[in-house]
Write an enzyme that holds these catalytic residues in place. Structure first.
Site, PDB file in Angstrom:
ATOM      1  CG  ASN A 161     -57.029 -24.935  22.462  1.00 21.81           C
ATOM      2  OD1 ASN A 161     -55.859 -24.861  22.595  1.00 21.81           O
ATOM      3  ND2 ASN A 161     -57.931 -24.904  23.155  1.00 21.81           N
ATOM      4  N   GLY A 180     -55.568 -20.553  24.522  1.00 26.53           N
ATOM      5  CA  GLY A 180     -55.583 -22.271  24.517  1.00 26.53           C
ATOM      6  C   GLY A 180     -55.594 -22.953  25.321  1.00 26.53           C
ATOM      7  CB  SER A 181     -56.018 -25.189  27.168  1.00 20.91           C
ATOM      8  OG  SER A 181     -56.500 -23.897  27.632  1.00 20.91           O
ATOM      9  CG  ASN A 182     -51.741 -28.781  25.308  1.00 20.88           C
ATOM     10  OD1 ASN A 182     -52.262 -28.729  23.978  1.00 20.88           O
ATOM     11  ND2 ASN A 182     -50.666 -28.137  25.542  1.00 20.88           N
TER      12      ASN A 182
END
Length: 759
Positions: free
Chosen positions: A471, A211-213
């Site tokens: 995401n 995932g990620s921010n």
């Protein structure tokens, strides 16, 4: 007492390696490795070959065992050393070693890497990247030869027969596999027909999800008027997809610092003096599946003509020295899958990243960019981002978002016209009719390779305030300017954002309005750090009032309700109620008895016209909601787990408590454990979550950066840098980055090593 920097010079005789590296004009490599706090290496060389040599040497010092194991995987030799039924070391989607070996031997046998290496850039690697890879291989091998397999500091591979020199081919295969991570490489069982190993209960083990921010903040959002970037990738905490923190410098040519995925010689997320960037995983299409109309068991029809399937013979060596033979079939579209076949049809996987080595050159060119315009030009030149969005800014304070990733050229009309039945339930991809050439991927004139969308069709946004992504699809990069009108292959618009992207945008909105309790509006480096570590749980915030209403009418739940009433809604280490909320929330929507439908617990459903504020509330009068809380409480009580259990007590990594909440709850920096809450009141170890966190401010006098590598620099359990940054992350700390030569030299813990080697 002031500590003096330690300086060591190592004159290294080069070992014989399988692939002769490119060298400097005098036939040797040379680099300087300076290590600052937490062992972070700063590698300097006069050319790309030397830079790769120094990087490969430094990385091997910290993580040789992880890469050595992965090289065994890439060569298709895991069955030989570890047995065919054991689970592979792929941290994203492990499979049985035999399936892994058959897959990777088929990739090697296809010759795709060999063909790409004959092509000039941008299709094949640039000369700079080739020298970087060759040097990296030589540096790794030099460290191994200098240390000896029997004397390696990491007990995981010390003295093991499967450890040996690596080759440039291994590294090119690793770069290709990274591009294929969410496409072909996640279909190993379907391609090989070898089933995934099952756990003791007979069901596949849950796998960590990437995932990620990321935020790119422009001049209107920052107090200083320059650009700022927050990077918070959520990648696996074990194995080859970990980040390694490094600074790579060729004076006057390249100076980049950031996170570099294991076994790659480039920085994927980072900054230089004037530009910073981050990535988040995009959920655009990476592949399509083609339904083949069979003419017979060895051929299929295209436009009424029979085309023979290709056949590939693959052999895998087993521990006893015997060979296991396998026959795979291919088509014009790609490998024929071993699932879904009938007497009339078969299915083939068409992967847009099947021959993508361009990503590494794109990251290298981005690292050299002096402005946002130059970064964008690098992306237009190589078009190699395999599966990520890009968010970036520069010292001028312009914020940029784009999905420049590789996406099959399938228009909305074509996807509808060519739609075919799926070979697998839940397959989130286009399934197209392979019996007609009218359903082949299209081509854009500005695309560097056929079959993918070019830059003119890619979602992008340039702003003076900010862009953000967690995401969610591209459409809400900035709510003030929703993006629409792009091919659905890039993702849907007007859809539920999910709690994590919502809390991300809310955090930005509150900071810009000054309503988050952190002072005057606008971001500084300090308020950016504080915002990120707020640990807000958005679902609790949205459901708290209705939960109170339900609690007043349910006396048997009063104890649990009192715990949740006292909780501040933050997933901090000492958050009494955070785990109880999670166990309640994750039960919401589950059928109360077998056969009942899944229900939504939200009182106010999602409204596309109000994506930032819906869904909201809790259906406090729904029996299923009351049952979910009762079931959670019953689990705690039956196992004598206190309802006040905190994240610090329940979740950890290498025995270090880890804050945060799970995906779906609405925490910004989410975590994922290997399984559910145990009867002992603990979750299995954290295996995914925030990994390389970077907050960088670009100013007229250079970058100011704070970082934390959550699982630390070294996977070696005996290394002093195995959990030192993990402990820092646990208590909410950051590392003040040393970027300039003066900052590095001022570190009282500085250790400097000069490394040299030849062919």
């Amino acid at each position: 007492m002031k500590l003096r920097p330690l300086v060591i010079t190592l004159a290294l005789l080069a070992p014989a390696v399988a692939a002769a590296p490119a060298t400097a004009a005098d036939g040797s490599y040379s680099a300087t490795i300076r290590r600052t706090e937490y062992g972070i290496p700063h590698v300097t060389a006069k050319d790309y070959g030397g830079l790769g040599f120094g990087y490969g040497y430094a990385f091997a010092q910290d993580n040789l065992c992880t890469l050595a194991s992965w090289v065994v995987t890439l060569r298709g030799e895991r069955s030989r050393y570890f047995g065919p039924d054991a689970e592979s070391d792929d941290p994203v989607k492990p499979v049985a070693n035999l399936a892994s070996d058959v897959y990777y031997r088929s990739v090697a046998g296809s010759g795709v890497v060999r063909r790409l290496l004959t092509r000039p850039a941008p299709i094949g690697p640039s000369d700079e990247l080739r020298r970087l890879v060759d040097g990296y291989v030589a540096g790794y091998n030099r460290y191994l030869a200098d240390t000896g397999v029997a004397n390696l500091p990491d007990p995981r591979c010390r003295g093991k027969a499967w450890v040996g020199p690596i080759t440039a081919t291994d590294m090119w295969n690793n770069l290709l596999d990274l591009s294929r991570m969410v496409s072909s490489s996640s279909f190993k069982e379907a391609i090989t027909g070898i089933a995934e190993p099952e756990d003791e209960a007979g069901a596949p083990e849950p796998r960590p999800a990437a995932g990620s921010n990321a935020w790119a903040l422009g001049r209107q959002a920052t107090r200083g008027g320059g650009g700022m970037v927050l990077a918070d990738p959520h990648f696996p905490w074990q194995g080859i997809r970990r980040f390694y923190q490094v600074q790579l410098t060729i004076p006057g040519v390249l100076d980049v610092s950031g996170g570099s995925l294991y076994g790659t010689p480039v920085v994927q997320i980072g900054h230089n003096a004037t530009v910073a960037w981050a990535h988040t995983v995009s959920h655009a299409q990476r592949f399509t599946v083609y339904r083949l109309k069979l003419a017979d068991d060895r051929s299929y029809l295209v436009d009424g003509r029979a085309e023979p399937m290709g056949e590939q013979e693959v052999e895998v060596t087993l521990p006893d020295g015997t060979v296991s033979g396998h026959r795979l079939r291919t088509s014009r579209y790609g490998p024929v899958l071993a699932v879904g076949q009938t007497g009339e049809a078969a299915y083939a996987l068409a992967d847009a990243n099947a021959a993508n080595l361009r990503a590494a050159d794109e990251w290298l060119a981005m690292a050299r960019a002096g402005s946002l315009d130059e970064l964008r030009e690098a992306q237009r030149t190589y078009q190699g981002m395999p599966f990520v969005h890009t968010l970036a800014t520069d010292a001028s304070g312009t914020a940029y978002f784009a999905d420049t990733s590789v996406v099959p050229h399938v228009t909305d009309a074509q996807a509808k016209r060519c739609a075919a039945s799926s070979p697998m339930p839940g397959l989130d991809a286009y399934v197209l009719d392979g019996s007609t050439s009218a359903c082949l991927w299209g081509r854009d004139g500005d695309a560097v390779v056929p079959g993918v969308f070019g830059p003119g069709n890619q979602p992008k946004l340039v702003r003076a305030d900010y862009v953000a992504n967690s995401n969610n699809t591209y459409w809400m990069a900035n709510p003030a300017k929703p993006l629409t009108g792009y091919p659905k292959a890039y993702g849907e618009t007007g859809t539920d954002l999910e709690p994590r992207p919502r809390v991300s945008l809310d955090m930005i909105g509150r900071r810009l309005s000054g309503t988050d309790g952190l002072g005057a509006p606008g971001f500084t480096l300090q308020t950016l750090q504080a915002t990120v570590h707020g640990k807000r749980n958005l679902t609790f915030e949205l459901m708290r009032d209705d939960l109170r209403t339900m609690c007043r009418s349910r006396p048997e739940l009063h104890e649990a309700c009192r715990v949740l009433e006292k909780w501040d809604g933050r997933a901090t280490l000492d958050g009494e109620g955070a785990v109880l909320w999670r166990e309640f929330f994750t039960r919401l929507g589950r059928p109360t008895k077998p056969g009942d439908p899944v229900f939504s617990p939200w009182r106010v459903p999602f409204d596309p016209a109000r994506p930032l504020t819906t869904p909201s509330g809790l259906k406090s009068d729904d029996p299923g909601v009351r049952q979910a809380l009762a079931d959670a409480v019953r689990y705690f009580r039956s196992n004598r787990i206190p309802l006040t259990l905190t994240p610090g007590q329940a979740q950890s990594y290498s025995s270090i408590p880890i804050p945060g909440c799970t995906e779906g709850e609405g925490c910004f920096d989410r975590v994922r454990m290997r399984g559910p809450l145990g009867a002992n009141g603990r979750y299995p170890e954290v295996d995914t979550g925030s990994s390389f966190m970077m907050a960088v401010e670009l100013t007229g006098s250079g970058p100011r950066t704070r970082t934390v590598l959550t699982y630390s620099l070294s996977a070696n359990p005996d290394s002093p840098h195995h959990t030192d940054q993990t402990a820092l992350f646990s208590r909410g700390g950051w590392v003040t980055e040393r970027f300039t030569a003066a900052e590095i030299a001022a570190d009282p813990h500085l250790q400097t090593v000069a490394v040299h080697g030849g062919r």
